[in-house]
Write a protein that holds these residues in place. Structure first.
Motif, PDB file in Angstrom:
ATOM      1  N   GLY A  76       0.716  -1.214   0.038  1.00  0.00           N
ATOM      2  CA  GLY A  76       0.004   0.063  -0.001  1.00  0.00           C
ATOM      3  C   GLY A  76       0.808   1.262  -0.121  1.00  0.00           C
ATOM      4  N   GLU A  77       2.142   1.213   0.375  1.00  0.00           N
ATOM      5  CA  GLU A  77       2.959   2.390   0.282  1.00  0.00           C
ATOM      6  C   GLU A  77       3.765   2.620  -1.051  1.00  0.00           C
ATOM      7  N   GLU A  78       3.771   3.898  -1.658  1.00  0.00           N
ATOM      8  CA  GLU A  78       4.293   4.185  -2.722  1.00  0.00           C
ATOM      9  C   GLU A  78       5.770   4.465  -2.609  1.00  0.00           C
ATOM     10  N   LEU A  79       6.756   3.541  -3.511  1.00  0.00           N
ATOM     11  CA  LEU A  79       7.803   3.643  -3.103  1.00  0.00           C
ATOM     12  C   LEU A  79       8.809   4.523  -3.946  1.00  0.00           C
ATOM     13  N   THR A  80       8.265   4.966  -5.161  1.00  0.00           N
ATOM     14  CA  THR A  80       8.845   5.737  -5.820  1.00  0.00           C
ATOM     15  C   THR A  80       8.846   7.272  -5.284  1.00  0.00           C
ATOM     16  N   GLY A  81      10.040   7.775  -5.079  1.00  0.00           N
ATOM     17  CA  GLY A  81      10.070   9.158  -4.461  1.00  0.00           C
ATOM     18  C   GLY A  81      10.115   8.999  -2.735  1.00  0.00           C
ATOM     19  N   VAL A  82      10.103   7.752  -2.109  1.00  0.00           N
ATOM     20  CA  VAL A  82      10.391   7.679  -0.710  1.00  0.00           C
ATOM     21  C   VAL A  82      11.726   7.905  -0.408  1.00  0.00           C
ATOM     22  N   PRO A  83      11.893   8.921   0.412  1.00  0.00           N
ATOM     23  CA  PRO A  83      13.343   8.973   1.153  1.00  0.00           C
ATOM     24  C   PRO A  83      13.993   7.815   1.420  1.00  0.00           C
ATOM     25  N   PRO A  84      15.512   8.066   1.198  1.00  0.00           N
ATOM     26  CA  PRO A  84      16.198   6.957   1.506  1.00  0.00           C
ATOM     27  C   PRO A  84      16.214   6.356   2.851  1.00  0.00           C
ATOM     28  N   GLN A  85      15.980   6.957   4.053  1.00  0.00           N
ATOM     29  CA  GLN A  85      15.857   6.456   5.383  1.00  0.00           C
ATOM     30  C   GLN A  85      14.756   5.488   5.178  1.00  0.00           C
ATOM     31  N   ARG A  86      13.641   5.976   4.645  1.00  0.00           N
ATOM     32  CA  ARG A  86      12.299   5.200   4.734  1.00  0.00           C
ATOM     33  C   ARG A  86      12.437   3.958   3.737  1.00  0.00           C
ATOM     34  N   MET A  87      13.216   4.200   2.608  1.00  0.00           N
ATOM     35  CA  MET A  87      13.495   3.095   1.715  1.00  0.00           C
ATOM     36  C   MET A  87      14.517   1.847   2.222  1.00  0.00           C
ATOM     37  N   LYS A  88      15.442   2.318   3.108  1.00  0.00           N
ATOM     38  CA  LYS A  88      16.328   1.450   3.604  1.00  0.00           C
ATOM     39  C   LYS A  88      15.180   0.404   4.829  1.00  0.00           C
ATOM     40  N   ALA A  89      14.350   1.001   5.453  1.00  0.00           N
ATOM     41  CA  ALA A  89      13.543   0.493   6.365  1.00  0.00           C
ATOM     42  C   ALA A  89      12.792  -0.599   5.744  1.00  0.00           C
ATOM     43  N   LEU A  90      12.077  -0.216   4.538  1.00  0.00           N
ATOM     44  CA  LEU A  90      11.325  -0.820   3.788  1.00  0.00           C
ATOM     45  C   LEU A  90      12.232  -2.290   3.089  1.00  0.00           C
ATOM     46  N   ARG A  91      13.442  -2.126   2.893  1.00  0.00           N
ATOM     47  CA  ARG A  91      14.446  -3.019   2.308  1.00  0.00           C
ATOM     48  C   ARG A  91      14.397  -4.029   3.197  1.00  0.00           C
ATOM     49  N   SER A  92      14.123  -4.107   4.550  1.00  0.00           N
ATOM     50  CA  SER A  92      14.239  -5.239   5.334  1.00  0.00           C
ATOM     51  C   SER A  92      12.964  -6.153   5.101  1.00  0.00           C
ATOM     52  N   ARG A  93      12.064  -5.495   4.259  1.00  0.00           N
ATOM     53  CA  ARG A  93      10.842  -6.527   4.033  1.00  0.00           C
ATOM     54  C   ARG A  93      10.945  -6.981   2.414  1.00  0.00           C
ATOM     55  N   MET A  94      11.948  -6.351   1.615  1.00  0.00           N
ATOM     56  CA  MET A  94      12.183  -6.746   0.342  1.00  0.00           C
ATOM     57  C   MET A  94      13.511  -7.212  -0.011  1.00  0.00           C
ATOM     58  N   GLN A  95      13.762  -8.207  -0.026  1.00  0.00           N
ATOM     59  CA  GLN A  95      15.228  -8.719  -0.661  1.00  0.00           C
ATOM     60  C   GLN A  95      15.156  -9.280  -1.935  1.00  0.00           C
ATOM     61  N   ILE A  96      16.523  -9.563  -2.279  1.00  0.00           N
ATOM     62  CA  ILE A  96      16.831 -10.097  -3.771  1.00  0.00           C
ATOM     63  C   ILE A  96      17.884 -11.161  -3.587  1.00  0.00           C
ATOM     64  N   ILE A  97      17.773 -11.982  -4.545  1.00  0.00           N
ATOM     65  CA  ILE A  97      18.870 -13.269  -4.652  1.00  0.00           C
ATOM     66  C   ILE A  97      19.263 -13.269  -6.076  1.00  0.00           C
ATOM     67  N   PHE A  98      20.385 -13.305  -6.202  1.00  0.00           N
ATOM     68  CA  PHE A  98      21.077 -13.000  -7.637  1.00  0.00           C
ATOM     69  C   PHE A  98      21.325 -14.413  -8.084  1.00  0.00           C
ATOM     70  N   GLN A  99      21.691 -14.217  -9.495  1.00  0.00           N
ATOM     71  CA  GLN A  99      21.796 -15.352 -10.439  1.00  0.00           C
ATOM     72  C   GLN A  99      22.979 -15.965  -9.977  1.00  0.00           C
ATOM     73  N   ASP A 100      24.243 -15.359  -9.846  1.00  0.00           N
ATOM     74  CA  ASP A 100      25.581 -15.743 -10.217  1.00  0.00           C
ATOM     75  C   ASP A 100      26.015 -15.918  -8.579  1.00  0.00           C
ATOM     76  N   PRO A 101      26.061 -17.290  -8.140  1.00  0.00           N
ATOM     77  CA  PRO A 101      26.510 -17.226  -6.652  1.00  0.00           C
ATOM     78  C   PRO A 101      27.920 -17.045  -6.564  1.00  0.00           C
ATOM     79  N   TYR A 102      28.712 -16.748  -7.623  1.00  0.00           N
ATOM     80  CA  TYR A 102      30.146 -16.509  -7.551  1.00  0.00           C
ATOM     81  C   TYR A 102      30.423 -14.972  -7.485  1.00  0.00           C
ATOM     82  N   ALA A 103      29.694 -14.318  -8.166  1.00  0.00           N
ATOM     83  CA  ALA A 103      29.674 -12.829  -8.179  1.00  0.00           C
ATOM     84  C   ALA A 103      29.209 -12.068  -7.168  1.00  0.00           C
TER      85      ALA A 103
END
Lengths: 327, 338
Positions: A76-103
């Motif tokens: 429900g929260e708009e992410l575009t334009g959200v200030p960095p501090q808030r975005m960082k807090a949100l990132r604890s709920r959104m994560q990423i797994i990458f393709q190359d486990p070596y890099a």
């Protein structure tokens, strides 16, 4: 129907290239007007060839790449334009797994540091708790607790991918972008990681945006699938519906191209000619028309809108109603 | 009396010298390829599949290792059978790119970025067929047309980076076929490509084989691709062929636990289970692929095998005949269906 956890509306990511004092340069339209949603507890697959914009889209929903236009809302929260501090807090709920486990793992950090760093950044727990939590996470992804003291080079590709998954899980996210997490792995190891993803999904109630190019993996893991071509959505449907009843010629061509592990099957196929056109100068009208065996003059006139053709099934093709693409 | 095969590998052993001692990457491989036939070698990392093909081409630098035992019998254009394992380097240069060609996984790193693709294709024809510059260039254009590159005259005049991945792989194939080789070794030629382009390349290879009649040794990890292209299959694990059969035999009656594990690792949706709301799981093979530096005693697959018994941990299984033309290196092959 569960509510949307992630909602992407008309998202555009354009990259300027070749811009100099004298020349205005050109624009790569990597993602060009994509709308999709990931509902709570759902795994949505994002498929397309290289250059379709699937990785850029995955990163832009986490704002690892800044969107040019459009909207991304998370819970429900708009992410575009959200200030960095808030975005960082949100990132604890959104994560990423990458393709190359070596890099994607820092070779100078121990596995414990790699996984613990996320806890440190998000101020989760104290020193002792963190060590405990890292051990728990390692166990959860099928590695021994002692692995925390070792370094990435001591592990095989499959084990490294488990470490990457543990790192993503460290902050207890409810949403994960998985960018081709099994593509670089051996077949037998790929199956192990697929099972791990299934287990974690069940145990933690995760929602995933799963980016891939292997259609059998996508079908196996995903509830719904979005087919991307040159930055645009061609078709979206439940996995069962999409595979049984594709309505876009591109989806059918992708399904046909996937090799089937059965030497007796010799199918009638739509084989695509040529390669993906350049995203700098995409074709007018439907971007797929230059490789589409069913293209007519009208396809060049206007960009076909994504239209609903069934429950949870939309397609962007002006000929969808008249074509019978079911095998 | 059967015809002499194009390629007849017998008891091939290839070793590498490393700081920690000798590593045996290929431990006694027997494999034949007939003219006009496609033989797929399937395996995961460290199985020895690529080292087998590099051994045939004698492309492993002497400083790091090489063929330690066995024969690589190749029937040349002149009808004479030679053991490539024993051939002097100078003679091998007349074989490589001429009678046996090779294409690799990553076309960008296999092409010279500073030389126009036409010149790169012409090089082999210049070297091996004694053509003039002009004739060789024409041959290059002809080859580009053969691999279905549109506007071949114009394309011969561009650099590799100006082409897409699929186009570059076509250029690699054009280069490999410029001298009408009797044998083409293709090492994961479609792995880096999108499925749509992979299909184009596989169809191209099938067509060219029909027209030219070369034998193909196709190295891959993808059983789907095997089903598409192969006549016969050899499954490698830990430097040995653990199962070999015709493609239909292998998929109908896989007779080695590793082959079965690989097939079960491929995600196939059980629609009935999905409707019941079950979260599907795969029957994955446990553990990691074998490390050639630390192979287990006995059967290389035994630490990951659900069928392993005491004997598997001490003895290397010989090849058992499952059917004519179908062999399995498993003591318990006949019990697998029980």
């Amino acid at each position: 129907m569960a509510e949307a956890l992630l909602k992407v509306t008309d998202l555009k990511v354009h990259f300027p290239i070749g811009k100099t004092l004298l020349s205005p340069g050109q624009t790569v339209r990597a993602v060009d007007g994509v709308s999709l949603e990931v509902r709570r507890g759902e795994v949505v697959g994002l498929v397309g060839e290289s250059g379709s914009g699937k990785t850029t889209l995955g990163r832009s929903v986490l704002r690892l790449v800044e969107p040019t236009a459009g909207s991304v809302t998370f819970d429900g929260e708009e992410l575009t334009g959200v200030p960095p501090q808030r975005m960082k807090a949100l990132r604890s709920r959104m994560q990423i797994i990458f393709q190359d486990p070596y890099a994607s793992l820092n070779p100078r950090m121990s596995v414990g540091q790699i996984i613990g760093e996320a806890l440190l950044l998000h101020h989760i727990g104290t020193g002792k708790d963190r060590g405990q939590r890292v051990g728990d996470l390692l166990q959860q992804v099928g590695l021994p607790r002692e692995a925390a003291a070792r370094f990435p080079h001591e592990f095989s590709g499959g084990q490294r991918q488990r470490i990457g998954i543990a790192r993503a899980l460290a902050v207890n996210p409810d949403f994960i972008v998985a960018d081709e997490p099994v593509s670089a792995l051996d077949v037998s190891i790929q199956a192990q990681i697929i099972n791990l993803i299934q287990d974690l999904r069940q145990a933690l109630g995760l929602s995933l945006l799963f980016i891939g190019h292997d259609l059998s993996v996508i079908e196996f893991l995903c509830d719904r699938v979005v087919v991307l071509y040159l930055g645009k959505v061609m078709e979206t449907a439940t996995a069962a519906d999409l595979y049984a009843n594709p309505r876009h010629p591109y989806t059918r061509a992708l399904l046909d191209a996937a090799p089937v592990p059965d030497p007796r099957v010799r199918r009638q196929r739509i084989t695509l000619k040529g390669d993906l056109p350049s995203p700098i100068a995409p074709p007018s009208g439907c971007v797929f028309r230059t490789r589409c065996p069913f293209a007519i003059e009208d396809c060049a006139r206007a960009i076909p809108p994504l239209e609903t053709v069934g429950s949870d099934h939309s397609v962007a093709c002006i000929r969808a109603a008249e074509l019978n693409l079911t095998e | 009396m059967t015809a002499v095969p194009l390629l007849d590998i017998r008891g091939l052993v290839t070793e590498f010298r490393t700081e920690t001692g000798v590593v045996r990457a290929v431990k006694g491989v027997d494999l034949t390829v007939n003219a006009g036939e496609t033989v797929a070698v399937v395996g995961e990392s460290g199985s020895g599949k690529s080292v087998t093909s590099l051994s045939v081409m004698r492309l492993i630098p002497k400083a790091v290792g090489g063929i330690a035992a066995g024969e690589v019998l190749f029937k040349g254009r002149d009808g004479v059978v030679r053991d490539l394992a024993q051939e002097p380097e100078l003679a091998m240069r007349k074989v490589r790119g001429n009678e046996i060609s090779m294409i690799f996984q990553e076309p960008m790193t296999s092409l010279n970025p500073t030389v126009k693709v036409g010149s790169q294709i012409a090089e082999a024809a210049l070297l091996h067929q004694g053509l003039t510059q002009k004739q060789a260039w024409d041959r290059a254009v002809e080859m580009l047309a053969l691999v279905e590159i549109p506007e071949p005259k114009r394309r011969a005049d561009v650099f590799p980076h100006q082409m897409s991945g699929g186009m570059r792989q076509r250029v690699m194939i054009a280069m490999a076929l410029a001298c009408n080789p009797a044998l083409l070794i293709a090492d994961e030629p479609t792995t880096a490509l999108d499925v749509t382009v992979q299909l184009q390349i596989l169809e191209l290879m099938r067509r060219l084989q029909r027209e030219i009649g070369m034998g193909i040794l196709f190295i891959t990890h993808n059983l789907g691709v095997v089903a598409e292209i192969a006549d016969r299959v050899a499954v490698m694990y830990g430097g040995r062929i653990v199962e070999s059969a015709s493609v239909t035999q292998l998929f109908d009656k896989p007779s080695h636990p590793y082959t079965r594990g690989l097939l079960a690792s491929m995600p196939v949706v059980d629609h009935a289970a999905r409707l019941r709301g079950e979260v599907p799981r795969l029957k994955a093979i446990p553990g990691s692929v074998v490390d050639p530096r630390r192979p287990p005693a006995g059967c290389d697959f035994n630490p990951r095998c659900g069928w392993a018994v005491e004997r598997c941990r001490s003895e290397v299984p010989p090849v058992f005949a499952v059917n004519p033309g179908h062999g399995s290196r498993c003591f318990r092959w006949s019990e697998l269906d029980g």
